[in-house]
Design a protein around this motif. Structure first.
Motif, PDB file in Angstrom:
ATOM      1  N   THR A 142      -0.793   8.167  -0.073  1.00 40.30           N
ATOM      2  CA  THR A 142       0.304   7.956  -1.024  1.00 40.30           C
ATOM      3  C   THR A 142       0.068   6.714  -1.867  1.00 40.30           C
ATOM      4  N   ASN A 143      -0.407   5.634  -1.238  1.00 44.85           N
ATOM      5  CA  ASN A 143      -0.668   4.403  -1.973  1.00 44.85           C
ATOM      6  C   ASN A 143      -1.779   4.579  -3.006  1.00 44.85           C
ATOM      7  N   ALA A 144      -2.802   5.341  -2.660  1.00 46.35           N
ATOM      8  CA  ALA A 144      -3.878   5.613  -3.625  1.00 46.35           C
ATOM      9  C   ALA A 144      -3.329   6.352  -4.833  1.00 46.35           C
ATOM     10  N   GLN A 145      -2.490   7.322  -4.590  1.00 46.44           N
ATOM     11  CA  GLN A 145      -1.899   8.089  -5.690  1.00 46.44           C
ATOM     12  C   GLN A 145      -1.015   7.213  -6.556  1.00 46.44           C
ATOM     13  N   ARG A 146      -0.201   6.384  -5.914  1.00 42.87           N
ATOM     14  CA  ARG A 146       0.693   5.492  -6.660  1.00 42.87           C
ATOM     15  C   ARG A 146      -0.096   4.464  -7.463  1.00 42.87           C
ATOM     16  N   THR A 262     -10.552  -8.497  -7.706  1.00 43.66           N
ATOM     17  CA  THR A 262     -10.750  -7.805  -6.429  1.00 43.66           C
ATOM     18  C   THR A 262      -9.440  -7.841  -5.654  1.00 43.66           C
ATOM     19  N   PHE A 263      -8.926  -6.668  -5.301  1.00 41.87           N
ATOM     20  CA  PHE A 263      -7.598  -6.568  -4.717  1.00 41.87           C
ATOM     21  C   PHE A 263      -7.615  -5.645  -3.500  1.00 41.87           C
ATOM     22  N   ALA A 264      -6.716  -5.909  -2.578  1.00 41.52           N
ATOM     23  CA  ALA A 264      -6.580  -5.059  -1.395  1.00 41.52           C
ATOM     24  C   ALA A 264      -5.101  -4.868  -1.091  1.00 41.52           C
ATOM     25  N   VAL A 265      -4.761  -3.680  -0.634  1.00 38.72           N
ATOM     26  CA  VAL A 265      -3.380  -3.386  -0.255  1.00 38.72           C
ATOM     27  C   VAL A 265      -3.167  -3.866   1.181  1.00 38.72           C
ATOM     28  N   SER A 266      -2.292  -4.832   1.353  1.00 37.10           N
ATOM     29  CA  SER A 266      -2.051  -5.377   2.691  1.00 37.10           C
ATOM     30  C   SER A 266      -1.259  -4.385   3.532  1.00 37.10           C
ATOM     31  N   GLY A 267      -1.411  -4.507   4.849  1.00 37.39           N
ATOM     32  CA  GLY A 267      -0.711  -3.612   5.759  1.00 37.39           C
ATOM     33  C   GLY A 267      -0.262  -4.352   6.999  1.00 37.39           C
ATOM     34  N   PRO A 268       0.503  -3.699   7.854  1.00 37.56           N
ATOM     35  CA  PRO A 268       1.015  -4.356   9.067  1.00 37.56           C
ATOM     36  C   PRO A 268      -0.128  -4.791   9.984  1.00 37.56           C
ATOM     37  N   LEU A 269       0.044  -5.938  10.628  1.00 38.09           N
ATOM     38  CA  LEU A 269      -0.938  -6.394  11.609  1.00 38.09           C
ATOM     39  C   LEU A 269      -1.006  -5.395  12.754  1.00 38.09           C
ATOM     40  N   GLY A 270      -2.204  -5.107  13.210  1.00 34.34           N
ATOM     41  CA  GLY A 270      -2.385  -4.150  14.293  1.00 34.34           C
ATOM     42  C   GLY A 270      -2.515  -2.714  13.830  1.00 34.34           C
ATOM     43  N   PHE A 271      -2.305  -2.460  12.540  1.00 35.92           N
ATOM     44  CA  PHE A 271      -2.443  -1.107  11.987  1.00 35.92           C
ATOM     45  C   PHE A 271      -3.904  -0.927  11.578  1.00 35.92           C
ATOM     46  N   ARG A 272      -4.654  -0.123  12.330  1.00 27.39           N
ATOM     47  CA  ARG A 272      -6.111  -0.045  12.169  1.00 27.39           C
ATOM     48  C   ARG A 272      -6.558   0.307  10.754  1.00 27.39           C
ATOM     49  N   SER A 282      -7.304 -12.245   4.031  1.00 32.63           N
ATOM     50  CA  SER A 282      -7.288 -13.502   4.784  1.00 32.63           C
ATOM     51  C   SER A 282      -8.557 -14.311   4.585  1.00 32.63           C
ATOM     52  N   SER A 283      -9.671 -13.634   4.297  1.00 34.34           N
ATOM     53  CA  SER A 283     -10.938 -14.346   4.090  1.00 34.34           C
ATOM     54  C   SER A 283     -11.134 -14.777   2.641  1.00 34.34           C
ATOM     55  N   GLY A 284     -10.197 -14.415   1.775  1.00 31.44           N
ATOM     56  CA  GLY A 284     -10.282 -14.840   0.385  1.00 31.44           C
ATOM     57  C   GLY A 284     -11.155 -13.973  -0.496  1.00 31.44           C
ATOM     58  N   VAL A 285     -11.649 -12.859   0.017  1.00 38.15           N
ATOM     59  CA  VAL A 285     -12.476 -11.975  -0.806  1.00 38.15           C
ATOM     60  C   VAL A 285     -11.620 -11.217  -1.802  1.00 38.15           C
ATOM     61  N   ALA A 286     -10.430 -10.801  -1.375  1.00 37.54           N
ATOM     62  CA  ALA A 286      -9.556 -10.004  -2.229  1.00 37.54           C
ATOM     63  C   ALA A 286      -8.178 -10.641  -2.351  1.00 37.54           C
ATOM     64  N   ASP A 287      -7.551 -10.431  -3.489  1.00 35.21           N
ATOM     65  CA  ASP A 287      -6.158 -10.818  -3.680  1.00 35.21           C
ATOM     66  C   ASP A 287      -5.272  -9.689  -3.165  1.00 35.21           C
ATOM     67  N   PRO A 288      -4.132 -10.027  -2.601  1.00 33.33           N
ATOM     68  CA  PRO A 288      -3.260  -8.971  -2.061  1.00 33.33           C
ATOM     69  C   PRO A 288      -2.509  -8.246  -3.164  1.00 33.33           C
ATOM     70  N   ILE A 289      -2.297  -6.980  -2.962  1.00 30.06           N
ATOM     71  CA  ILE A 289      -1.454  -6.221  -3.864  1.00 30.06           C
ATOM     72  C   ILE A 289      -0.616  -5.278  -3.014  1.00 30.06           C
ATOM     73  N   THR A 290       0.658  -5.214  -3.304  1.00 32.62           N
ATOM     74  CA  THR A 290       1.543  -4.258  -2.651  1.00 32.62           C
ATOM     75  C   THR A 290       2.124  -3.366  -3.735  1.00 32.62           C
ATOM     76  N   LEU A 291       2.534  -2.185  -3.367  1.00 28.75           N
ATOM     77  CA  LEU A 291       3.033  -1.220  -4.340  1.00 28.75           C
ATOM     78  C   LEU A 291       4.533  -1.068  -4.194  1.00 28.75           C
ATOM     79  N   GLY A 292       5.225  -1.306  -5.296  1.00 29.33           N
ATOM     80  CA  GLY A 292       6.667  -1.129  -5.281  1.00 29.33           C
ATOM     81  C   GLY A 292       7.449  -2.382  -4.934  1.00 29.33           C
ATOM     82  N   GLN A 293       6.740  -3.511  -4.709  1.00 31.20           N
ATOM     83  CA  GLN A 293       7.428  -4.765  -4.415  1.00 31.20           C
ATOM     84  C   GLN A 293       6.506  -5.909  -4.780  1.00 31.20           C
ATOM     85  N   ALA A 294       7.063  -7.121  -4.793  1.00 32.46           N
ATOM     86  CA  ALA A 294       6.248  -8.283  -5.116  1.00 32.46           C
ATOM     87  C   ALA A 294       5.200  -8.498  -4.034  1.00 32.46           C
TER      88      ALA A 294
END
Length: 337
Positions: A142-146, A262-272, A282-294
């Motif tokens: 769903t996130n890829a589509q959005r 370079t961006f990555a969609v963050s997710g819950p900790l422990g979600f493989r 966390s390592s600074g390679v990518a900036d975080p991006i979330t969909l539908g919120q800040a």
């Protein structure tokens, strides 16, 4: 199609070593198609060390050996003819100057040419790469589509199952051009289960591309080498979901190294399925991006933004916040440590 002798000899040279071979590229940069004559005349062993820095000297005998093993079994005309039978063609820098200008950022690991099925004119404009795991969650799909819909830019990906396929399919649904880079020859497009998708990509005005000629197998090493082309062709790379050990992280690393967004969609900790994205953030390679919120910034990412702002001349808390896009409260917290 018509090819010049120089183009045919360039194709032949590209067949004699693996994608991204820096030594072969450096020699070709200096000698062009005369590099083949150097080898055939026996002068390569003496001449080539003069063309490259000392760090490459020990690799020259290995390159000469690879050429000796491959040259008797490579036929550039047969390769071109097979590509034509697969509705593909060789494309050189003069055919797509803006695309190859971006690929040139990979030097000395940039390609000599690309094999293309379809229309690549849209790759001359701003494009985004969207990549991710082959085993995504429903949320990841769903996130890829959005993301495709939100970015509304031509999409580059790798044609794999999972997030790659979801990105290509979403682009097709939205009427957005899309391109898939293959790790092997276009006649061995992988995975075979996506051949219908590949056909739709080409017939919709998109393209299939590869650095390697037809009949080349899509091996593991070539997948990793392919990733650098995805990152370099795009103006920004987005990783939707990725395991901790993932080829998508490799693509993101290339993107960051090239200075691309370079961006990555963050997710819950422990979600493989989110482990790779969270690590990229966390390592600074990518900036975080979330969909539908800040976007929610990881603490390490916040500090890097603040540090970058200071390096760029920001002095006061207000200047740092303005330059970095980090809140005043967060800037004060970083500076107080």
């Amino acid at each position: 199609m018509q090819t010049t002798i120089e183009q045919e000899q360039t194709i032949l040279w590209s067949l004699l070593h693996e994608p991204g071979d820096a030594l072969a590229r450096l020699i070709f940069e200096q000698r062009g198609i005369s590099a083949l004559a150097d080898y055939q005349s026996g002068r390569a062993e003496k001449l080539w060390p003069e063309l490259v820095s000392a760090e490459y000297h020990s690799e020259i005998p290995k390159l000469i050996e690879r050429i000796a093993l491959r040259l008797p079994h490579r036929d550039e005309i047969a390769v071109i003819e097979r590509a034509i039978r697969w509705n593909a063609r060789p494309v050189f820098a003069q055919d797509a100057p803006k695309l190859f200008e971006r690929l040139r950022d990979l030097y000395p690991h940039d390609p000599y040419l690309l094999w293309v099925a379809g229309d690549i004119r849209f790759l001359e404009d701003e494009c985004v790469a969207i990549v991710g795991t082959r085993k995504p969650s429903a949320v990841g799909i769903t996130n890829a589509q959005r993301l495709v819909k939100k970015l509304n830019r031509p999409v580059i990906s790798g044609g794999a199952l999972g997030i790659d396929s979801a990105a290509h399919q979403a682009a097709l649904k939205e009427g957005i051009k899309t391109a898939a880079f293959m790790a092997g020859g276009l006649d061995r497009a992988y995975p075979q289960s996506n051949w219908d998708l590949f056909h739709r990509i080409v017939t919709s005005g998109g393209a299939m591309l590869s650095e390697v000629a037809c009949q080349t197998a899509p091996t593991g090493f070539r997948f990793l080498q392919r990733n650098r082309l995805i990152a370099a062709s795009a103006t920004a790379t987005y990783v939707v979901e990725a395991g901790f050990r993932s080829g998508s992280k490799n693509t993101a690393a290339h993107s960051r190294q090239l200075g691309r967004g370079t961006f990555a969609v963050s997710g819950p900790l422990g979600f493989r399925p989110a482990a790779g994205c969270n690590h990229l953030i966390s390592s600074g390679v990518a900036d975080p991006i979330t969909l539908g919120q800040a976007p929610i910034l990881h603490p390490t990412q916040i500090k890097r933004r603040v540090d970058d702002a200071i390096l760029n001349g920001a002095k006061t808390v207000e200047e740092i916040a303005r330059e970095s896009g980090v809140s005043l409260r967060e800037v004060r917290g970083i500076l107080a440590r």
